[in-house]
Design an enzyme around this catalytic site. Structure first.
Site, mmCIF file in Angstrom:
data_model
loop_
_atom_site.group_PDB
_atom_site.id
_atom_site.type_symbol
_atom_site.label_atom_id
_atom_site.label_comp_id
_atom_site.label_asym_id
_atom_site.label_seq_id
_atom_site.Cartn_x
_atom_site.Cartn_y
_atom_site.Cartn_z
ATOM 1 N N SER A 336 -2.122 5.125 2.206
ATOM 2 C CA SER A 336 -1.293 6.003 3.025
ATOM 3 C C SER A 336 0.180 5.724 2.757
ATOM 4 O O SER A 336 0.569 4.595 2.455
ATOM 5 C CB SER A 336 -1.576 5.788 4.509
ATOM 6 O OG SER A 336 -1.070 4.528 4.940
ATOM 7 N N ASP A 337 0.998 6.785 2.870
ATOM 8 C CA ASP A 337 2.424 6.534 2.970
ATOM 9 C C ASP A 337 2.632 5.751 4.265
ATOM 10 O O ASP A 337 1.799 5.776 5.166
ATOM 11 C CB ASP A 337 3.210 7.843 2.971
ATOM 12 C CG ASP A 337 4.650 7.662 2.508
ATOM 13 O OD1 ASP A 337 5.153 6.519 2.562
ATOM 14 O OD2 ASP A 337 5.274 8.658 2.095
ATOM 15 N N TRP A 338 3.739 5.062 4.355
ATOM 16 C CA TRP A 338 3.941 4.108 5.447
ATOM 17 C C TRP A 338 3.891 4.794 6.806
ATOM 18 O O TRP A 338 4.674 5.684 7.114
ATOM 19 C CB TRP A 338 5.244 3.365 5.231
ATOM 20 C CG TRP A 338 5.081 2.061 4.511
ATOM 21 C CD1 TRP A 338 5.683 0.871 4.837
ATOM 22 C CD2 TRP A 338 4.252 1.754 3.382
ATOM 23 N NE1 TRP A 338 5.282 -0.129 3.971
ATOM 24 C CE2 TRP A 338 4.397 0.377 3.074
ATOM 25 C CE3 TRP A 338 3.378 2.503 2.596
ATOM 26 C CZ2 TRP A 338 3.725 -0.248 2.027
ATOM 27 C CZ3 TRP A 338 2.704 1.882 1.537
ATOM 28 C CH2 TRP A 338 2.888 0.537 1.274
ATOM 29 N N ASP A 339 2.895 4.383 7.610
ATOM 30 C CA ASP A 339 2.599 4.996 8.906
ATOM 31 C C ASP A 339 2.231 6.465 8.765
ATOM 32 O O ASP A 339 2.458 7.261 9.677
ATOM 33 C CB ASP A 339 3.781 4.854 9.874
ATOM 34 C CG ASP A 339 4.074 3.414 10.233
ATOM 35 O OD1 ASP A 339 3.132 2.630 10.322
ATOM 36 O OD2 ASP A 339 5.268 3.072 10.401
ATOM 37 N N GLY A 340 1.634 6.812 7.644
ATOM 38 C CA GLY A 340 1.282 8.201 7.384
ATOM 39 C C GLY A 340 -0.129 8.570 7.812
ATOM 40 O O GLY A 340 -0.518 9.734 7.691
#
Length: 831
Positions: A336-340
């Site tokens: 995932s993108d960061w906190d995505g």
């Protein structure tokens, strides 16, 4: 109700802020976050109403209360339903299981499977989530099996946030070199620095955004709007970094083309923008460059924040399970993108393998509960863990990998210098990606005859205080929001893709050194908008820039202060050079036709050796060969509907119709709409001249090459797609001759038109399908250039058969110096 008025100006809550998942505060506590009085009142009233109303149908979703026109009247707000959007992105389940069917991955998956057989379920689950550690991202260690925590670090152009590391040119600058050899060397050098600091996984290179939205904040990180050029950069950097032992993570998969409304607003309940992409556009434009990196063995892919066809990128089963893992045979992990991550079970079943930077919706044993209750199969968890482990084994990181050397600026440690001699390569790439777009009356190169030089403009010198954020040269998100220009020389954009240079050679520093060496005179003014005139000056350089960053999109493609500065200097200096460091397209109409503006240089984002690279071009030590990786228009309106990002603050479900323009981005759109650009894609001037001749072609160079319309359906898919797509089916050759008086290199470009482009109205007249840097050639020297065209190069995506189709008929081949300067032409017929 009156007691609610005493809540105070702010209501403070302890607990996890949904925007900060995985970012613990001091002592491991979750960070504080605050709600305004209005939102606190609304939240409390919502809770009271929920408790007071036991009706399950009313309590299925907690009602949100909002203030009406009369402040004493508060009524329930019912958000619009998502149901109308269901199915726009087709569901594809179950998630494919990686098994090492791609030869490159076979041994890695074999070793990963052996290790997996010795893991407990909690250990497997631990491999799927982020943990605390010194790196931007950290996986869980398994000490009993000697499996370390894997270190994940930004970024595509630098080991950001560290000391004794290099700051390389940005992706868009590297793209402007049109030089695959330099792209490969770039990847190797960057990989060496990550490897020698013990970083296992690099977050880069970038193939999305491609630059669809002209004012997009992150367009500078990747290779630009042409999928062929961007794909070659993506492939070369991937191979170079992984050859040095560092696993790459290609980003962002897919459709992440704007910063505006890119994320779900947890506080207000507003959804991220949805990229509405049709199947053909998806494959021919946005997936194309990823295929190149996957073919080279890319180990990870980062899913994006926004929605695609109203399904969030990290839980979009069509994109991850269907396209990436099935159609393209991806054997690595999706992170995932960061906190995505925006769901637990949904993202797991849709093919997400690793959550970063924290535990997301899988932590606190939640993913384990989903396995136990049957919502997620243990087979799916096994596949997640195996994919992460296989990436570790793929490049031999399980044996003799360097010790991790990642620290913060407040930690004392021995220096670990990994820069080696990379400054020389950075200087070379900086010059090779510099594009001269105007050179009147032989103004360039300067040579020794012009000794009195003026240096004007805010971009000439380094910023006085660039380290307000220790990780990001120039400033962090808390400072740079909305900047249009950078108050200092611009070598990188902002955000997670920015760099941490060990030093910066400013243009003024390098010019002063050269002028002093030549025994000349120098005058300078970095701040005034109307500098003092010096009528005896031989040349006046005006240095300006155009800034962009992750977290916001650009407002304009020009700025008045910079344009006025140029015009003020040009009003008295008859030999004015405009030098522009830019994160993307920067219009020049305000001064392009001024008779005293004799040269314009697009200097890009050249990295730490910026000034030296520029001086190499100015004085002719390097003959410029950089070419524009995008089209510069005469007016913002020429870009049409893709000029600005989509989505307003009021929309609950904003969307942007990518199918409106389809594959007609950049030069394709200008060709289709009959718009004359100021400077076309692929354009750039040299200090010498070149001619083209003797074009000829060979069809079907190998006897075993399949020349049918479709790839052989009996062949097994490997990572990167059907292996037959990479078969060479046509070879085109021509000759390039240096007809000028100085040594120089030419960028020969091949454009291809497929048969019957007018048949469906969705096929461009011509598309880049080859480029070669030829030279340097001595005056009078001729060299043969060879272009190999693959099946994929000659194909279009068939939405019915879901396969690449090589059409029958006449293919028009054009070769020249840019997308509009085409010197040779021939026709290839496939029957």
């Amino acid at each position: 109700m009156k007691c609610l008025k005493n809540i105070g100006r702010y209501a403070t809550f302890w607990g996890q802020n949904p925007r900060s998942l995985g970012h613990a505060g001091p002592g491991g506590k979750a960070p504080k976050w605050k709600l305004s009085t209005k939102k606190a009142v609304i939240s409390v009233l919502s809770a009271i109403q929920t408790l007071a109303n036991p009706n399950p149908s009313r309590n299925h979703q907690k009602p949100i209360l909002i203030e009406q026109e009369h402040k004493d009247a508060i009524a329930p707000y019912k958000p619009p339903s998502e149901l109308p959007f269901y199915g726009r992105s087709p569901p594809v389940y179950p998630a494919p299981i990686a098994n090492g069917s791609t030869p490159l991955w076979s041994q890695a998956h074999h070793l990963a499977a052996l290790t997996l057989s010795n893991l407990t379920l909690p250990e497997k689950l631990n491999l799927t989530i982020g943990h605390e550690g010194p790196c931007v991202g950290n996986t869980a260690p398994i000490p009993r099996l000697s499996i370390p925590s894997l270190c994940i670090a930004d970024g595509p152009a630098s080991l950001r946030g560290q000391e004794y590391v290099s700051a390389f040119p940005a992706g868009i600058h590297l793209s402007a070199t049109f030089d695959t050899d330099l792209m490969s060397l770039y990847g190797r050098a960057l990989g060496q620095e990550f490897y020698n600091r013990g970083v296992n996984i690099a977050l880069g290179p970038v193939a999305g955004p491609v630059g669809r939205i002209i004012k997009g904040g992150r367009n500078w990180e990747g290779g630009g709007p042409d999928p062929y050029l961007a794909g070659k950069l993506f492939a070369e950097v991937t191979r170079g970094m992984q050859d040095e032992g560092v696993l790459t993570v290609g980003k962002h998969w897919v459709g992440n083309e704007q910063e505006t409304r890119r994320r779900w607003d947890w506080e207000d309940g507003k959804h991220a923008v949805s990229a509405e992409i049709d199947d053909r556009t998806l494959h021919e434009l946005y997936v194309w460059p990823f295929m190149e990196g996957l073919k080279e063995g890319m180990g990870g892919v980062m899913c994006s924040y926004q929605r695609v066809n109203h399904s969030y990128g990290c839980q979009n089963s069509k994109l991850i399970n269907g396209v990436l893992k099935t159609e393209l045979g991806f054997e690595g992990f999706v992170v995932s993108d960061w906190d995505g991550q925006v769901s637990g079970v949904g993202s797991a079943n849709a093919g997400l393998d690793l959550v970063m930077p924290g535990r997301g919706y899988w932590g606190e044993k939640k993913l384990g509960e989903a396995v136990r209750n049957g919502s997620v199969t243990e087979e799916r968890v096994d596949d997640m863990a195996r994919r992460v482990l296989a990436g570790w084994y793929l490049l031999g990181q399980d044996s003799g990998y360097p010790e991790r050397a990642i620290w913060g600026n407040l930690e004392r440690h021995w220096p670990v210098d990994v820069m080696e001699d990379h400054g020389g390569l950075i200087r070379e790439i900086g010059a090779a990606g510099t594009v001269v777009v105007k050179n009147e009356n032989g103004a360039l190169p300067l040579g020794k005859k012009r000794r009195f030089v003026c240096v004007f403009g805010y971009d000439a010198q380094v910023k006085a205080s660039p380290w307000t954020n220790r990780d990001r040269y120039g400033g962090g998100y808390d400072e740079n929001y909305g900047w249009e220009t950078f108050n200092g020389t611009l070598i990188t954009g902002g955000g997670s893709g920015s760099t941490t240079p060990p030093y910066v050679v400013s243009p003024f520093e390098a010019i002063q050194h050269r002028v002093r060496k030549e025994g000349g005179v120098l005058r300078w003014d970095f701040w005034s908008g109307n500098p003092t005139p010096y009528l005896n000056a031989d040349v006046c350089t005006v240095l300006i820039n155009s800034y962009a960053s992750e977290s916001f999109d650009r407002k304009n493609l020009t700025d008045k202060f910079s344009d006025d500065l140029v015009l003020n200097v040009a009003s008295w200096c008859s030999n004015t050079f405009v030098i522009i460091h830019s994160t993307g397209i920067r219009l020049v109409e305000a001064f392009i036709n001024h008779p005293n503006v004799t040269a314009i240089i697009m200097a890009g984002l050249p990295g730490q050796e910026s000034g030296n690279s520029l001086v190499d071009i100015l004085w002719g030590d390097v003959n410029p060969s950089g070419r524009l990786p995008y089209t510069i228009a005469k007016s913002e309106q020429d870009y049409g509907a893709v000029l600005d990002p989509a989505g307003t603050e009021e929309e609950d479900f904003p969307e942007d119709d990518f199918s409106r323009e389809g594959v007609f981005l950049d030069y394709r759109a200008f060709d289709k709409n009959g718009i004359t650009p100021r400077f076309e894609f692929g354009f750039g001037l040299s200090y010498t001249s070149f001619s083209y001749s003797s074009v000829h072609t060979t069809v079907q160079p190998r006897a075993d090459t399949n020349m049918g319309e479709w790839p052989d359906e009996n062949k097994q898919i490997v990572q990167g797609g059907h292996p037959g797509l990479w078969d060479v089916v046509v070879v085109v050759r021509c000759h390039v001759t240096n007809t000028g008086e100085s040594h120089g290199a030419e960028i020969a470009q091949l454009y291809l038109g497929v048969p019957n482009p007018e048949r469906d109205g969705k096929t461009p007249l011509r598309q880049l399908r080859g480029f070669k840097k030829v030279g340097p050639l001595a005056p009078g020297e001729t060299r043969q250039v060879t272009f190999e065209l693959t099946r994929r190069d000659l194909s279009v995506w068939d939405v019915v058969k879901q396969q690449w189709k090589m059409r029958r008929g006449e293919y028009k081949v054009q070769i020249g110096a840019s997308s509009r300067d085409l010197r040779l032409e021939l026709v290839i017929t496939l029957e």
